[in-house]
Design a protein around this motif. Structure first.
Motif, PDB file in Angstrom:
ATOM      1  N   LEU A   1      -3.404  -2.993   9.524  1.00 24.05           N
ATOM      2  CA  LEU A   1      -3.319  -4.419   9.190  1.00 24.05           C
ATOM      3  C   LEU A   1      -2.029  -5.114   9.597  1.00 24.05           C
ATOM      4  O   LEU A   1      -2.028  -6.322   9.804  1.00 24.05           O
ATOM      5  CB  LEU A   1      -3.503  -4.621   7.680  1.00 24.05           C
ATOM      6  N   THR A   2      -0.904  -4.397   9.654  1.00 26.10           N
ATOM      7  CA  THR A   2       0.383  -5.099   9.649  1.00 26.10           C
ATOM      8  C   THR A   2       1.091  -5.151  11.001  1.00 26.10           C
ATOM      9  O   THR A   2       0.923  -4.286  11.848  1.00 26.10           O
ATOM     10  CB  THR A   2       1.338  -4.472   8.613  1.00 26.10           C
ATOM     11  N   ASP A   3       1.934  -6.198  11.149  1.00 23.81           N
ATOM     12  CA  ASP A   3       2.802  -6.347  12.325  1.00 23.81           C
ATOM     13  C   ASP A   3       4.145  -5.668  12.085  1.00 23.81           C
ATOM     14  O   ASP A   3       4.755  -5.119  12.993  1.00 23.81           O
ATOM     15  CB  ASP A   3       3.085  -7.838  12.600  1.00 23.81           C
ATOM     16  N   ARG A   4       4.596  -5.777  10.843  1.00 25.80           N
ATOM     17  CA  ARG A   4       5.934  -5.301  10.489  1.00 25.80           C
ATOM     18  C   ARG A   4       5.838  -4.617   9.139  1.00 25.80           C
ATOM     19  O   ARG A   4       4.950  -4.919   8.346  1.00 25.80           O
ATOM     20  CB  ARG A   4       6.864  -6.529  10.397  1.00 25.80           C
ATOM     21  N   VAL A   5       6.762  -3.703   8.857  1.00 24.52           N
ATOM     22  CA  VAL A   5       6.660  -2.955   7.602  1.00 24.52           C
ATOM     23  C   VAL A   5       8.047  -2.737   6.996  1.00 24.52           C
ATOM     24  O   VAL A   5       9.040  -2.595   7.713  1.00 24.52           O
ATOM     25  CB  VAL A   5       5.931  -1.600   7.819  1.00 24.52           C
TER      26      VAL A   5
ATOM     27  N   SER B   1       0.839  -1.200   0.000  1.00 22.19           N
ATOM     28  CA  SER B   1       0.000   0.000   0.000  1.00 22.19           C
ATOM     29  C   SER B   1       0.875   1.251   0.000  1.00 22.19           C
ATOM     30  O   SER B   1       2.005   1.237   0.475  1.00 22.19           O
ATOM     31  CB  SER B   1      -0.904   0.009   1.244  1.00 22.19           C
ATOM     32  N   HIS B   2       0.315   2.336  -0.538  1.00 18.14           N
ATOM     33  CA  HIS B   2       0.977   3.638  -0.388  1.00 18.14           C
ATOM     34  C   HIS B   2       0.347   4.379   0.788  1.00 18.14           C
ATOM     35  O   HIS B   2       0.775   5.471   1.135  1.00 18.14           O
ATOM     36  CB  HIS B   2       0.835   4.466  -1.675  1.00 18.14           C
ATOM     37  N   ASP B   3      -0.667   3.755   1.405  1.00 18.49           N
ATOM     38  CA  ASP B   3      -1.472   4.398   2.438  1.00 18.49           C
ATOM     39  C   ASP B   3      -1.063   3.873   3.820  1.00 18.49           C
ATOM     40  O   ASP B   3      -1.315   2.720   4.162  1.00 18.49           O
ATOM     41  CB  ASP B   3      -2.953   4.083   2.160  1.00 18.49           C
ATOM     42  N   LEU B   4      -0.420   4.730   4.601  1.00 18.51           N
ATOM     43  CA  LEU B   4       0.078   4.293   5.909  1.00 18.51           C
ATOM     44  C   LEU B   4      -1.036   3.946   6.886  1.00 18.51           C
ATOM     45  O   LEU B   4      -0.812   3.163   7.807  1.00 18.51           O
ATOM     46  CB  LEU B   4       0.981   5.378   6.514  1.00 18.51           C
ATOM     47  N   SER B   5      -2.220   4.505   6.699  1.00 15.59           N
ATOM     48  CA  SER B   5      -3.318   4.162   7.616  1.00 15.59           C
ATOM     49  C   SER B   5      -3.731   2.697   7.405  1.00 15.59           C
ATOM     50  O   SER B   5      -4.098   2.001   8.351  1.00 15.59           O
ATOM     51  CB  SER B   5      -4.507   5.104   7.449  1.00 15.59           C
TER      52      SER B   5
ATOM     53  N   THR C   1       5.827  -2.292  12.821  1.00 15.95           N
ATOM     54  CA  THR C   1       4.989  -1.200  12.297  1.00 15.95           C
ATOM     55  C   THR C   1       4.906  -0.045  13.298  1.00 15.95           C
ATOM     56  O   THR C   1       5.100   1.122  12.915  1.00 15.95           O
ATOM     57  CB  THR C   1       3.576  -1.730  11.967  1.00 15.95           C
ATOM     58  N   ASP C   2       4.635  -0.361  14.560  1.00 16.73           N
ATOM     59  CA  ASP C   2       4.517   0.702  15.578  1.00 16.73           C
ATOM     60  C   ASP C   2       5.805   1.515  15.660  1.00 16.73           C
ATOM     61  O   ASP C   2       5.773   2.743  15.769  1.00 16.73           O
ATOM     62  CB  ASP C   2       4.218   0.099  16.962  1.00 16.73           C
ATOM     63  N   GLN C   3       6.915   0.814  15.625  1.00 19.66           N
ATOM     64  CA  GLN C   3       8.216   1.465  15.754  1.00 19.66           C
ATOM     65  C   GLN C   3       8.469   2.418  14.580  1.00 19.66           C
ATOM     66  O   GLN C   3       8.881   3.562  14.762  1.00 19.66           O
ATOM     67  CB  GLN C   3       9.257   0.346  15.793  1.00 19.66           C
ATOM     68  N   ILE C   4       8.183   1.945  13.356  1.00 19.06           N
ATOM     69  CA  ILE C   4       8.409   2.784  12.164  1.00 19.06           C
ATOM     70  C   ILE C   4       7.479   3.992  12.171  1.00 19.06           C
ATOM     71  O   ILE C   4       7.875   5.107  11.817  1.00 19.06           O
ATOM     72  CB  ILE C   4       8.186   1.967  10.867  1.00 19.06           C
ATOM     73  N   LEU C   5       6.222   3.778  12.575  1.00 21.01           N
ATOM     74  CA  LEU C   5       5.254   4.885  12.541  1.00 21.01           C
ATOM     75  C   LEU C   5       5.487   5.893  13.663  1.00 21.01           C
ATOM     76  O   LEU C   5       5.177   7.068  13.519  1.00 21.01           O
ATOM     77  CB  LEU C   5       3.821   4.336  12.605  1.00 21.01           C
TER      78      LEU C   5
END
Length: 282
Positions: free
Chosen positions: A244-248, A235-239, A262-266
């Motif tokens: 949905l994701t655990d890791r990115v 996705s290009h959409d971070l929301s 995901t939490d860490q990156i965001l």
């Protein structure tokens, strides 16, 4: 969510796709530090390069980046829609993870696709046969995996349409008579028909109304929880990625520039491009 490092489901190493005729300097002259994925000498295009990661059973991995960053190319190579230039991938449920699936014959690749993978495309026309009914699309996936009992196939199609909130009485209607959101739900039903351990989702909410997007995302999250399918979500959409994701993995100009939980990156992105993406979400 903790994952056992030895219990990987999909292992990908150095996956690379180049269009055109590269030379030995092409990879060294492209990428985020050059702000381009076009080789200045040969004009070959590095769609993606040196993509390596492991995916674990039941994990949801996001790939995020702007249009042209190479994120869709990665999943299309893994689903055999595109040929790789270099790289290798192993899928644990296939030959106990001992065979590079990208090197297999077309016949074996069809077996892997039909039995061990599912794909939901951005445009339902890429994933559905509009000449078949919605139930017929699900049947097609089941038949390609070797199921032949008509009663069982129809029962499975009814169950899946029910699960994805498509009215079962419309099972014999063609997807062209459905709304965009309902077409996506039929496509999801088809993709999970064989309970694959791995599902690819490529920009599945792009082009849908916001309220329909939310319903489709809720459905995907529910299915993931119920069925425990591992997913790669492009996705290009971070929301969408956050939901949905655990890791990115964050991609730019065909390369991974940052990866992590995901939490860490965001919350604390390290790469300047990731910071730009996250600030655009706020």
């Amino acid at each position: 969510m903790a994952f056992n490092q030895d219990n990987w489901l999909l292992r990908v190493r150095n996956l690379t796709k180049i269009y055109g005729e590269p030379n030995e300097r092409t990879l060294a002259q492209t990428g985020p530090e050059f702000g381009s994925n076009i080789c200045p000498e040969t004009e070959s295009i590095v769609a993606c390069a040196d993509i390596s990661f492991d995916l674990y059973p039941g994990e949801v991995l996001g790939i995020v980046g702007e249009s042209g960053s190479g994120k869709s190319t990665v999943v299309k190579m893994l689903y055999f829609d595109l040929e790789k230039t270099f790289g290798a991938a192993w899928l644990k449920p296939y030959n106990d993870g001992l065979s590079d699936i990208l090197q297999e014959s077309n016949q074996r690749k069809r077996y892997i696709r039909n039995n061990l993978m599912g794909m939901v495309y951005q445009n339902p026309r890429d994933g559905l046969n509009f000449g078949f009914s919605s139930g017929g699309n699900i049947a097609e996936k089941l038949i390609m995996a070797g199921q032949m009992n008509v009663g069982n196939i129809r029962a499975r199609a009814s169950d899946l349409l029910n699960k994805t909130e498509v009215p079962v009485q419309r099972m014999d209607n063609r997807p062209g008579t459905f709304s965009g959101g309902m077409q996506q739900r039929v496509q999801i039903s088809k993709a999970i028909a064989n309970n694959p351990p791995l599902l690819f989702l490529d920009e599945v909410t792009t082009g849908l109304d916001v309220s329909v997007q939310a319903k489709v995302l809720d459905l995907i999250r529910e299915l993931q929880t119920d069925l425990g399918i591992a997913m790669i979500v492009v996705s290009h959409d971070l929301s969408v990625i956050r939901m949905l994701t655990d890791r990115v993995m964050v991609m730019k100009n065909g390369r991974i520039v940052e990866s992590g939980l995901t939490d860490q990156i965001l919350q604390d992105p390290q790469h300047e491009y990731s910071q730009l993406l996250v600030s655009s979400l706020l």
